[in-house]
Design a protein around this motif. Sequence first.
Motif, PDB file in Angstrom:
ATOM      1  N   ARG A 112       0.822  -1.215   0.000  1.00 60.89           N
ATOM      2  CA  ARG A 112       0.000   0.000   0.000  1.00 60.89           C
ATOM      3  C   ARG A 112       0.859   1.270   0.000  1.00 60.89           C
ATOM      4  O   ARG A 112       0.697   2.122  -0.883  1.00 60.89           O
ATOM      5  CB  ARG A 112      -0.954  -0.027   1.202  1.00 60.89           C
ATOM      6  N   PRO A 113       1.783   1.446   0.965  1.00 62.47           N
ATOM      7  CA  PRO A 113       2.629   2.648   0.906  1.00 62.47           C
ATOM      8  C   PRO A 113       3.534   2.668  -0.323  1.00 62.47           C
ATOM      9  O   PRO A 113       3.863   3.742  -0.840  1.00 62.47           O
ATOM     10  CB  PRO A 113       3.439   2.588   2.200  1.00 62.47           C
ATOM     11  N   LEU A 114       3.931   1.484  -0.819  1.00 67.75           N
ATOM     12  CA  LEU A 114       4.765   1.430  -2.023  1.00 67.75           C
ATOM     13  C   LEU A 114       3.995   1.968  -3.223  1.00 67.75           C
ATOM     14  O   LEU A 114       4.531   2.766  -4.019  1.00 67.75           O
ATOM     15  CB  LEU A 114       5.210  -0.016  -2.290  1.00 67.75           C
ATOM     16  N   THR A 115       2.745   1.571  -3.357  1.00 67.70           N
ATOM     17  CA  THR A 115       1.911   2.067  -4.459  1.00 67.70           C
ATOM     18  C   THR A 115       1.677   3.568  -4.324  1.00 67.70           C
ATOM     19  O   THR A 115       1.706   4.302  -5.320  1.00 67.70           O
ATOM     20  CB  THR A 115       0.561   1.329  -4.466  1.00 67.70           C
ATOM     21  N   LEU A 116       1.473   4.021  -3.106  1.00 71.11           N
ATOM     22  CA  LEU A 116       1.277   5.452  -2.879  1.00 71.11           C
ATOM     23  C   LEU A 116       2.532   6.240  -3.237  1.00 71.11           C
ATOM     24  O   LEU A 116       2.457   7.354  -3.768  1.00 71.11           O
ATOM     25  CB  LEU A 116       0.915   5.698  -1.411  1.00 71.11           C
ATOM     26  N   LEU A 117       3.704   5.654  -2.977  1.00 65.63           N
ATOM     27  CA  LEU A 117       4.966   6.316  -3.308  1.00 65.63           C
ATOM     28  C   LEU A 117       5.165   6.415  -4.819  1.00 65.63           C
ATOM     29  O   LEU A 117       5.601   7.443  -5.328  1.00 65.63           O
ATOM     30  CB  LEU A 117       6.125   5.543  -2.670  1.00 65.63           C
ATOM     31  N   ILE A 118       4.831   5.324  -5.532  1.00 69.45           N
ATOM     32  CA  ILE A 118       5.057   5.279  -6.970  1.00 69.45           C
ATOM     33  C   ILE A 118       4.026   6.087  -7.735  1.00 69.45           C
ATOM     34  O   ILE A 118       4.354   6.797  -8.692  1.00 69.45           O
ATOM     35  CB  ILE A 118       5.044   3.815  -7.467  1.00 69.45           C
ATOM     36  N   THR A 119       2.771   5.979  -7.324  1.00 66.70           N
ATOM     37  CA  THR A 119       1.688   6.669  -8.048  1.00 66.70           C
ATOM     38  C   THR A 119       0.801   7.428  -7.055  1.00 66.70           C
ATOM     39  O   THR A 119      -0.349   7.026  -6.798  1.00 66.70           O
ATOM     40  CB  THR A 119       0.835   5.658  -8.834  1.00 66.70           C
ATOM     41  N   PRO A 120       1.295   8.529  -6.494  1.00 63.00           N
ATOM     42  CA  PRO A 120       0.489   9.271  -5.515  1.00 63.00           C
ATOM     43  C   PRO A 120      -0.814   9.804  -6.096  1.00 63.00           C
ATOM     44  O   PRO A 120      -1.794   9.992  -5.372  1.00 63.00           O
ATOM     45  CB  PRO A 120       1.425  10.415  -5.097  1.00 63.00           C
ATOM     46  N   GLY A 121      -0.825  10.043  -7.417  1.00 62.54           N
ATOM     47  CA  GLY A 121      -2.045  10.531  -8.048  1.00 62.54           C
ATOM     48  C   GLY A 121      -3.179   9.533  -7.995  1.00 62.54           C
ATOM     49  O   GLY A 121      -4.354   9.908  -8.082  1.00 62.54           O
ATOM     50  N   PHE A 122      -2.868   8.238  -7.816  1.00 58.08           N
ATOM     51  CA  PHE A 122      -3.906   7.210  -7.752  1.00 58.08           C
ATOM     52  C   PHE A 122      -4.716   7.299  -6.460  1.00 58.08           C
ATOM     53  O   PHE A 122      -5.804   6.725  -6.362  1.00 58.08           O
ATOM     54  CB  PHE A 122      -3.274   5.815  -7.838  1.00 58.08           C
ATOM     55  N   ALA A 123      -4.185   7.987  -5.451  1.00 57.90           N
ATOM     56  CA  ALA A 123      -4.875   8.080  -4.173  1.00 57.90           C
ATOM     57  C   ALA A 123      -6.217   8.790  -4.309  1.00 57.90           C
ATOM     58  O   ALA A 123      -7.119   8.608  -3.476  1.00 57.90           O
ATOM     59  CB  ALA A 123      -4.005   8.811  -3.154  1.00 57.90           C
ATOM     60  N   ASP A 124      -6.376   9.593  -5.348  1.00 64.76           N
ATOM     61  CA  ASP A 124      -7.640  10.301  -5.568  1.00 64.76           C
ATOM     62  C   ASP A 124      -8.737   9.387  -6.087  1.00 64.76           C
ATOM     63  O   ASP A 124      -9.899   9.772  -6.141  1.00 64.76           O
ATOM     64  CB  ASP A 124      -7.427  11.448  -6.567  1.00 64.76           C
ATOM     65  N   ASP A 125      -8.356   8.185  -6.512  1.00 61.83           N
ATOM     66  CA  ASP A 125      -9.338   7.215  -7.025  1.00 61.83           C
ATOM     67  C   ASP A 125      -9.182   5.931  -6.206  1.00 61.83           C
ATOM     68  O   ASP A 125      -8.346   5.080  -6.518  1.00 61.83           O
ATOM     69  CB  ASP A 125      -9.075   6.940  -8.512  1.00 61.83           C
TER      70      ASP A 125
END
Length: 514
Positions: A112-125
Amino acid sequence: MSQHVRQIAKDASIVGGATLLSRLLGFFRDMILAYVLGTGIAADAFYVAYRLPNMMRRLFAEGSMTMAFVPVFSRLREEEGDERAFAMPRAALVWLLMILGVLTTLAIVFARPLTLLITPGFADDPKLFELTVELTRIVFPYIIEISVVALCMGVLNSYGHFLAPALATSELNTIIIIGAGVAWLFHLDVAHTLAWAVVVGGFGQVLMQQPQMRKFGFTWRGPWSLRDKGVARMGKLMVPTAFGAAVYQLNIVIGTLLASYLPTGSISYLYYADRLVQFPLGVFGVAVGTVALPGLAKLAASGKTGEFTDTLNASLRLTLFICLPATAGLIALADPMVRVLFGRGAFGADAIAATAGALVAYGAGLPAFACVRPLYAAYFALSDTRTPAVTAAACLMVYVVAGLALMGSTAHVGLALATSISSWFNVLVLGFVLRKKLGGSWFAPGRTTLWGAILSLGVGIGAYATAGHPYPALAGIAVWAVAYMALASLFRVEEARMLTDFVCRRLRRRKGQA
């Protein structure tokens, strides 16, 4: 032309042929994926998840380990014999499993934090973010499998065998195609099925290498030590090389990060465009760098600087001879290529136009992408892994500055163009430093590059004139390729004659065997 250069051309042709099969399967795979995934949420999530282990693969395997492994293993074989040298890959495998096992476990736990680090823009969806996390946990173990394949590739390349590693990707593409078909037929979740297909395909890639390894007398059973001197020597070479590879992968991460702030589909547009650029790059550009390393390493070790320089020059000229017409064709036929290969199902008109724009921007950097490979091979053969690492760090800064400057006005196309700009910067700096190492004007483009550029311009103009008719335009690629080689041979370009003669000999041999 020296025997070393002829051998490089021959081996590169073999690798290029095997890679051609892989790329054709890859295009068919991408056509299938474009149809079943399109460029929506599932596609962006899958490609990000798949990119993460591939990024680690280039960092720990092809990006550093293979380049450091080949010179050390080759020298061990010459100095101490095969049996002693075989202990090195066994020890390297244990180290790989330990290091990558820990990294894979951490990646699964902290997906989860790895995905947030790589693609922070995805957190909006939230839906997109959660899907990416799930797929990352499934796909990440692929890094272990493909790293073992890269280790096997190092052993086989040291023996002058390049075919089996080059065919490994074809197996993976086949499994992914089967996975997509199974998901479609049985109405399974496509993204999750494809993620599992990657893991299954990776295991198959490992198995493919074993018969050839046994032919050279190698077995994984035998003596090894965690304190193996060859692995220690390889590790020292890997430190700056891994740093350089890390910088390169950071370039990809930053590109993904920036693209995540662009409209949905931007990551997919860049992915499909990059796939098309990788076709000519992989078929011959990467092939030259791969097969040049063992020969350059032997020449450097024996102190034959003049022959080393001649071999490197010929490798670069051969690379440009192939990549210049490919560049012209990619730019001229960007729209029909994307339209014919991907323009169906969920891949609509907007996706076609967006992907074609990225392809033109990537195409401008194709000669640079290809020339970096033999240049890197030269530095590694000279045991200089520091210069490529420092240059890679400088290129990262160039990419970030160019990407931020261009993405505001040209969106994802600006990110693709920034990649090309940073790659040309990389080639120029590497060439400048290498000139000081080797002395004098070490690279003379000569007739090959001059006629290659002139004939490629003609290919580009002619291909662009047919671009309004997609299917005939793509069918005409073979005609342009034959015309290019024929005219180059007519104007006595040595590389054209050498490649033509090699292909003719292979065809006559097959005909005689039949």
